[in-house]
Design an enzyme around this catalytic site. Structure first.
Site, PDB file in Angstrom:
ATOM      1  N   ALA A 613      -2.404 -15.291  92.556  1.00 28.42           N
ATOM      2  CA  ALA A 613      -1.816 -14.282  90.942  1.00 28.42           C
ATOM      3  C   ALA A 613      -0.943 -14.227  91.713  1.00 28.42           C
ATOM      4  O   ALA A 613      -0.700 -13.574  92.941  1.00 28.42           O
ATOM      5  CB  ALA A 613      -3.151 -14.428  89.985  1.00 28.42           C
ATOM      6  N   HIS A 614       0.038 -14.436  91.078  1.00 31.87           N
ATOM      7  CA  HIS A 614       1.549 -13.533  91.345  1.00 31.87           C
ATOM      8  C   HIS A 614       2.665 -13.565  90.423  1.00 31.87           C
ATOM      9  O   HIS A 614       2.794 -14.158  89.593  1.00 31.87           O
ATOM     10  CB  HIS A 614       2.194 -13.969  92.935  1.00 31.87           C
ATOM     11  CG  HIS A 614       1.988 -15.645  92.738  1.00 31.87           C
ATOM     12  ND1 HIS A 614       1.903 -16.205  93.199  1.00 31.87           N
ATOM     13  CD2 HIS A 614       3.363 -15.886  92.034  1.00 31.87           C
ATOM     14  CE1 HIS A 614       2.320 -17.769  92.411  1.00 31.87           C
ATOM     15  NE2 HIS A 614       3.989 -17.778  92.478  1.00 31.87           N
ATOM     16  N   ALA A 615       3.237 -12.314  90.997  1.00 30.53           N
ATOM     17  CA  ALA A 615       4.485 -12.419  89.801  1.00 30.53           C
ATOM     18  C   ALA A 615       5.459 -11.672  90.353  1.00 30.53           C
ATOM     19  O   ALA A 615       5.768 -11.846  91.335  1.00 30.53           O
ATOM     20  CB  ALA A 615       4.588 -11.550  88.535  1.00 30.53           C
TER      21      ALA A 615
END
Length: 699
Positions: A613-615
């Site tokens: 998960a990342h942005a």
């Protein structure tokens, strides 16, 4: 003039270097005497026009010695005189451009007269052209009184025209009044796209994109714009497609204003779909287009794996400049993925030079190409491969500047072991870069191809083709020293790098590794204290190469074991909570991670049973951090190939490279199914850490 003389003149005008008469005789399959006669005929013609004649350069060949501006002037004058018959490739380009851009019907019988060729010649040209169009799924059809035209997807036709023009016309010379010389193909293009229109689009571009400094990308955007304009003039339009246009960022506003100015300048009637199409193409080609999280992780995985593969394949120690290589390569790959997914590939005008001068690097990248294509689900051209190779070649050049060269050499001698050893000793004494790895007799030459050597020194002539060979006397004289030096210089590409540096970065990292192996893990304060210690003792280190490892950022409070949830959204919220509680990220970052998956699909599932998960950093990252969640029961993310997911990492990165070591370890985990299975089988934090950090502890 005879046709052969015209072709000879074209060949010399297109070459900035002398060409030997022997090479010309081979090109035209005639005798050298015939070539001399053609040169005399051409010179009579040139002198009659008051133009520079063909000159002989002793030992090199013949050429027309003029500046690029004068060369362009000569071509202009010869064209006006009606003497430039087109060769088959030039005729095919003219036909293709006429089908694509001509405002009036194109009839093949009129082209016969225009080219001064027979019907059978035109038929053969069309056969080759139709075959070429096959790879674009485009047909060339004859519509009676409407003439010949392309039939196929308009998007494919425009992509094909862009692809062909940028290959056939040197894009670096696309803006003629800026670069000077006009090629024959550029002259053909001017039959269909005028110089005034080309310069008009360049002027409009410059007035809207002040920050776009890359000339190559600029010219390709201008070319695509011109294709767009001329196809619209022919009333050929794109069908309804969702181009996925971004929000109104500053770059997007510039693009829309640019398109509006183009429409006004060329008095076009343009639909919203066409505006969105050109916006999408410009965004794909624009090196300054904003980052997105969708391709972010794939770009990093490709970059890391490609760097490791090229280093292993070539033996060049790219890790010595890992930071600089990673940063430039990642940015290029990230942009490349966006372009390839839109069907746009950038042409590299120095492709052949890269293949020739950096063949080992180019070949290594080419070998890795299928792995990249599998990840991004798109084919990659030779030009795109050469752009990737350029990043490695640039770093290789820096490494050479900081290095000395070493050659692994073999001595072959048929005068006995004493003489062989004498030659080897003399070579080592006079050439420190020569590393003698073996001495063999002339009877054993069959083993040479099996040995890891770069060069061969022999006291007698032997029949080998695998390695560069020089025959020398056992006793090295002053004359032989010069010959051997020239031999080494001529084969410099086979030299191996020996890094010369006064940096103590490796020592620093080895000390850290030694302490870590004793289970006394370093924290950030420890790093700073050790840096100060090195500095106070005059020991230089490269701070860019000192990056935190996974174990430095993943402490016990960031590891969540055996949690339960029934949705991927909740899994992201659970794994991000430790980082949120410590202020490493904000709630906006958590929301951005979830929203991005909802919008673009489960791209964060990067391995079997594993999600990252990342942005984007600007979505709410305060400092570098990572956490991990091991689920008691796996959760579906919507990725048919990799679901269900049992292990979820949350990565908060502040930029594209400070987390390089962490990403390398995650990539290593993806490629190690046994270790991943072990992680999923344990229940305690200590066991989990031991397995996760296993690869680091082995270093």
């Amino acid at each position: 003039m005879r046709v052969r003389t015209i072709m000879l003149l074209k060949k010399l005008l297109s070459s900035p270097y002398p060409i030997s008469t022997k090479s010309l005789s081979n090109m035209f399959n005639v005798s050298i005497r015939t070539i001399h006669n053609s040169i005399m005929e051409a010179n009579d013609y040139l002198a009659g026009l008051g133009l520079e004649t063909i000159k002989n350069v002793r030992g090199k060949g013949v050429c027309i010695r003029v500046s690029t501006k004068e060369r362009s002037h000569m071509i202009e004058n010869i064209f006006k005189d009606g003497y430039f018959f087109l060769e088959k490739e030039e005729r095919e380009l003219d036909l293709l451009l006429s089908f694509g851009f001509s405002g009036s019907p194109v009839f093949l019988n009129k082209k016969e007269n225009e080219f001064s060729v027979s019907k059978s010649t035109i038929d053969e040209d069309m056969r080759r052209l139709r075959k070429q169009m096959g790879k674009y799924n485009i047909e060339i059809v004859s519509n009676g009184k409407k003439g010949c035209a392309f039939e196929g997807s308009e998007r494919s036709i425009r992509t094909m025209l862009f692809d062909v023009i940028k290959k056939e016309i040197e894009i670096v010379n696309f803006q003629s009044d800026f670069f000077g010389q006009l090629s024959i193909n550029r002259k053909i293009l001017n039959n269909y796209i005028s110089d005034s229109d080309i310069n008009k689009v360049f002027d409009i571009f410059d007035s809207h994109f002040d920050t776009m400094g890359d000339e190559l990308y600029k010219k390709q955007i201008v070319l695509f714009t011109l294709i767009w304009i001329y196809r619209l003039k022919k009333k050929e339009t794109i069908g309804l497609i969702n181009w996925g246009i971004m929000d109104d960022t500053d770059e997007e506003v510039d693009t829309k204003d640019y398109i509006a100015s183009i429409i006004d300048a060329f008095n076009l009637e343009v639909s919203i779909i066409e505006k969105e199409y050109l916006t999408f193409i410009i965004t794909s080609l624009n090196t300054d287009s904003p980052d997105t999280s969708v391709n972010w992780v794939n770009s990093q995985i490709i970059t890391i794996n490609l760097m490791q593969f090229v280093e292993e394949t070539t033996g060049i120690p790219f890790h010595k400049k890992e930071e600089a290589l990673y940063e430039s390569l990642f940015e290029h790959i990230h942009l490349m993925i966006a372009r390839l997914k839109s069907g746009v590939q950038v042409f590299n005008p120095i492709l052949e030079s890269i293949k020739k001068n950096y063949s080992e690097i180019y070949t290594a990248v080419q070998q890795y190409k299928p792995n990249i294509e599998a990840v991004i689900d798109a084919k990659i051209s030779e030009s795109e491969i050469s752009f990737l190779a350029i990043h490695f070649s640039t770093i290789y050049t820096y490494l050479r500047e900081e290095s000395s060269l070493s050659y692994k050499c073999l001595v072959v001698c048929n005068h006995g072991i004493a003489t062989s050893n004498l030659l080897a000793a003399n070579l080592k004494k006079n050439f420190p870069e020569v590393d003698i790895v073996a001495v063999i007799g002339s009877r054993d030459v069959s083993v040479i191809e099996k040995l890891d050597v770069d060069l061969v020194f022999s006291t007698s002539s032997i029949d080998i083709s695998e390695k560069p060979l020089i025959v020398v006397d056992p006793i090295i004289t002053e004359d032989s020293l010069i010959i051997i030096k020239e031999f080494l210089d001529d084969n410099i590409q086979f030299g191996r790098l020996k890094i010369n540096t006064d940096s103590y970065t490796n020592l620093f990292n080895e000390i850290v590794s030694l302490i870590d192996k004793r289970q006394s893990f370093f924290n950030e304060d420890d790093y700073k204290k050790l840096q100060t210690l090195f500095k106070s003792n005059g020991l230089k280190i490269n701070l860019e190469e000192i990056q935190p490892m996974l174990k430095d950022k993943l402490n016990d409070s960031h590891i969540i074991m055996n949690a339960t949830t029934d949705s991927w959204e909740n899994a992201i919220e659970i794994v991000s909570k430790p980082l949120l509680d410590e202020g490493i990220i904000t709630q906006d970052y958590v929301n951005a991670m979830i929203d991005s998956v909802k919008e673009h699909g489960p791209y964060i599932v990067i391995g079997k049973n594993l999600a990252l998960a990342h942005a984007r950093p600007e979505d709410g990252v305060n400092e570098l951090g990572i956490s991990v969640l091991k689920l008691k029961e796996p959760v579906e993310f919507g990725n048919e190939e990799m679901d269900p997911v049992s292990l979820v990492f949350c990565l908060a990165a502040t930029d594209s490279y400070s987390h390089l070591n962490i990403m390398k370890e995650l990539v290593s985990l993806i490629n190690d199914e046994d270790r991943l299975d072990k992680l999923l089988s344990v229940d305690s934090t200590e066991e989990f850490k031991h397995i996760l950090f296993e690869s680091e502890l082995k270093k």
